[in-house]
Motif scaffolding. Structure first.
Motif, short mmCIF file in Angstrom:
data_model
loop_
_atom_site.label_atom_id
_atom_site.label_comp_id
_atom_site.label_asym_id
_atom_site.label_seq_id
_atom_site.Cartn_x
_atom_site.Cartn_y
_atom_site.Cartn_z
N ILE A 73 1.86 -10.46 -0.13
CA ILE A 73 2.75 -9.57 0.70
C ILE A 73 1.57 -9.24 2.00
CG2 ILE A 73 3.89 -8.28 1.95
CD1 ILE A 73 6.31 -8.54 0.12
N ILE A 74 0.34 -8.35 0.72
CA ILE A 74 -0.90 -7.64 1.41
C ILE A 74 -2.06 -8.42 1.82
CG2 ILE A 74 -2.46 -5.44 1.09
CD1 ILE A 74 -0.56 -4.44 -0.40
N PHE A 75 -2.22 -9.23 0.98
CA PHE A 75 -3.18 -10.40 1.02
C PHE A 75 -2.35 -11.46 2.01
CE2 PHE A 75 -5.83 -9.00 -2.62
CZ PHE A 75 -7.25 -9.95 -2.18
N ALA A 76 -1.83 -11.29 2.67
CA ALA A 76 -0.68 -12.20 3.81
C ALA A 76 -0.93 -11.79 4.64
CB ALA A 76 0.72 -13.26 2.81
N PHE A 232 -13.31 -2.54 2.98
CA PHE A 232 -12.81 -2.22 1.79
C PHE A 232 -11.34 -1.87 1.64
CE2 PHE A 232 -14.12 -2.79 -2.75
CZ PHE A 232 -12.92 -2.24 -3.34
N GLY A 233 -10.26 -2.49 1.04
CA GLY A 233 -9.22 -1.25 0.86
C GLY A 233 -8.30 -1.27 0.14
N ALA A 234 -8.08 -0.31 -0.06
CA ALA A 234 -7.35 0.53 -1.66
C ALA A 234 -6.33 0.74 -1.17
CB ALA A 234 -8.15 1.58 -2.08
N ILE A 235 -5.17 -0.15 -2.41
CA ILE A 235 -3.67 -0.23 -2.32
C ILE A 235 -3.04 1.13 -3.43
CG2 ILE A 235 -2.25 -1.04 -2.23
CD1 ILE A 235 -3.25 -1.94 -0.06
N GLY A 236 -2.23 2.16 -2.79
CA GLY A 236 -2.04 3.29 -4.13
C GLY A 236 -0.65 3.30 -4.48
N SER A 237 0.20 4.22 -5.13
CA SER A 237 0.74 3.56 -5.78
C SER A 237 1.95 3.62 -4.50
CB SER A 237 1.87 4.90 -6.93
OG SER A 237 0.63 4.97 -7.54
N LYS A 238 3.24 3.59 -4.74
CA LYS A 238 4.42 3.25 -3.71
C LYS A 238 4.83 5.45 -3.80
CE LYS A 238 5.81 0.30 -5.34
NZ LYS A 238 6.84 -0.97 -6.14
N GLU A 239 5.18 5.64 -3.24
CA GLU A 239 5.44 6.59 -2.71
C GLU A 239 7.68 6.87 -2.21
OE1 GLU A 239 5.08 10.90 -0.08
OE2 GLU A 239 3.43 9.44 -1.15
N ILE A 240 8.36 7.38 -3.19
CA ILE A 240 9.81 7.86 -2.20
C ILE A 240 10.00 9.27 -1.63
CG2 ILE A 240 12.41 7.04 -2.68
CD1 ILE A 240 10.84 5.62 -5.72
N VAL A 241 10.22 8.83 -0.17
CA VAL A 241 10.79 9.94 0.70
C VAL A 241 11.87 9.80 0.52
CG1 VAL A 241 8.19 11.07 0.50
CG2 VAL A 241 9.95 9.62 2.49
N TYR A 242 11.94 10.88 1.51
CA TYR A 242 13.96 11.02 1.37
C TYR A 242 13.95 11.47 3.40
CZ TYR A 242 16.30 10.27 -2.32
OH TYR A 242 16.68 9.17 -3.81
N LYS A 280 -0.30 -3.62 9.18
CA LYS A 280 1.09 -2.75 9.09
C LYS A 280 2.49 -3.36 8.71
CE LYS A 280 1.16 1.67 10.08
NZ LYS A 280 1.82 3.00 10.90
N ARG A 281 2.42 -4.07 10.30
CA ARG A 281 3.62 -5.16 10.38
C ARG A 281 3.78 -6.24 9.54
NH1 ARG A 281 1.46 -6.95 15.66
NH2 ARG A 281 2.26 -4.97 16.39
N GLY A 282 2.94 -6.62 9.30
CA GLY A 282 2.86 -7.89 8.09
C GLY A 282 3.40 -7.46 7.23
N ILE A 283 3.02 -6.02 6.62
CA ILE A 283 3.32 -5.95 5.64
C ILE A 283 4.99 -5.39 5.36
CG2 ILE A 283 2.79 -3.86 3.33
CD1 ILE A 283 0.43 -4.28 4.16
N SER A 284 5.34 -4.21 6.84
CA SER A 284 6.28 -3.65 6.60
C SER A 284 7.52 -4.60 7.09
CB SER A 284 6.21 -2.95 7.26
OG SER A 284 5.76 -3.28 9.05
N LYS A 285 7.58 -5.91 7.84
CA LYS A 285 8.10 -7.17 8.38
C LYS A 285 7.31 -8.02 7.34
CE LYS A 285 9.57 -4.25 12.56
NZ LYS A 285 9.53 -4.78 13.72
N PRO A 286 8.09 -8.72 6.53
CA PRO A 286 6.98 -9.65 5.81
C PRO A 286 7.66 -10.88 6.24
CG PRO A 286 7.99 -9.09 4.31
CD PRO A 286 8.41 -7.70 5.05
N GLU A 287 8.60 -11.29 6.64
CA GLU A 287 9.47 -12.40 7.11
C GLU A 287 8.01 -12.74 8.31
OE1 GLU A 287 12.89 -9.31 6.43
OE2 GLU A 287 10.72 -9.75 7.66
#
Length: 303
Positions: A73-76, A232-242, A280-287
């Protein structure tokens, strides 16, 4: 569809890009004010809400795309962004700014998760109108043949870059420095053979590393002086927050931390801002990535 497809090379163009001829005065002077990438890099950091993306991934894996990953998804999202903000696909060489004539993404594939594991690099090429399914298929086509149970030299399915890399390691160190000085000189003048630039991950539209796969948050990764890579982009671990909404109700959110290093000489900050909003829009709304873009925008590079 490739960037600037059908355009014929003119005097001043390179085999990997077309000279941008309509630069405003400051943009034309910038490569001479900032001579190197080390002098011109800019750092971007952001946090992307992927709460919905995680649900999308789960649904797609249970249905039509069982092997889909967040990395796909990130690449797309980046490929789609380049189709709308083509100025990001530029590079600087020899004081000139060029529009790249292909879209090539680079990524490292680890052959294991131990201290002595080796790595290889794949460089899938994309079309401007690729969908999420197209991007995932092209990445998998490059990654699937890799034998992760053996070292690079022993892999019968080693790619062409691996072969080139192994051949270069046979050259004695006192000669290798001269070889790379010569390659840099050729590249600066646009004379680097296409056979080499096509196999080089340092001559890519973008390079993405997945730090999250080893449980780390992203780093600011340098953009290599060798080659023409500008992002050059770096992607990190997913972070869960409330988070608490206006009514005081808590909501579980999942965020993805990303960091980018870019060569600011290729375009101005406004263009970069537009580009990263698209990513950001493509990653958060991949449809939206499931269908081709309504319009492909080519870089305007003529006076």
């Amino acid at each position: 569809m490739k960037p600037l497809e059908g355009r014929k090379r003119r005097f001043g163009d390179r085999n990997d890009g077309f000279l941008v001829r309509n630069l405003e005065p400051m943009t034309k002077l910038i490569p001479f004010i900032m001579r190197s990438k080390a002098d011109s890099w800019v750092l971007f950091e952001d946090k992307i809400d992927i709460t919905h993306t995680q649900e999308f991934l789960r649904d797609m894996r249970q249905g039509e795309m069982p092997r889909l990953t967040l990395y796909h998804i990130i690449f797309a999202a980046i490929v789609r962004t380049y189709s709308q903000v083509p100025e990001l696909n530029r590079f600087v060489q020899g004081g000139n700014i060029y529009a790249r004539n292909e879209m090539k993404g680079s990524m490292v594939v680890m052959k294991g998760m131990s201290r002595d594991s080796e790595r290889t690099t794949i460089m899938p090429r994309f079309d401007m109108d690729d969908t999420l399914e197209d991007v995932a298929a092209k990445i998998e086509k490059e990654a699937n043949p890799i034998d992760k149970t053996v070292k690079v030299a022993e892999d019968n399915n080693k790619n062409e870059f691996d072969k080139l890399e192994l051949a270069l390691t046979l050259i004695p160190n006192f000669l290798l420095a001269g070889v790379f000085r010569f390659l840099k000189w050729l590249d600066k003048h646009g004379w680097l053979p296409t056979a080499i630039s096509r196999l080089s991950p340092f001559h890519s539209s973008f390079f993405i590393t997945n730090m999250g796969s080893i449980g780390m948050q992203p780093v600011y990764h340098h953009i290599y002086e060798f080659g023409s890579i500008s992002i050059f982009g770096a992607i990190g671990s997913k972070e869960i927050v409330y988070e608490v909404d206006k009514e005081g109700k808590p909501h579980r959110k999942v965020y993805l931390n990303v960091k980018f290093v870019v060569d600011e000489r290729i375009c101005d900050g406004y263009i970069f801002a537009i580009g990263f909003k698209h990513i950001k829009r493509g990653i958060s709304k991949p449809e939206q990535l499931l269908v081709p873009p309504k319009e492909v925008i080519h870089d305007k590079i003529d006076r």
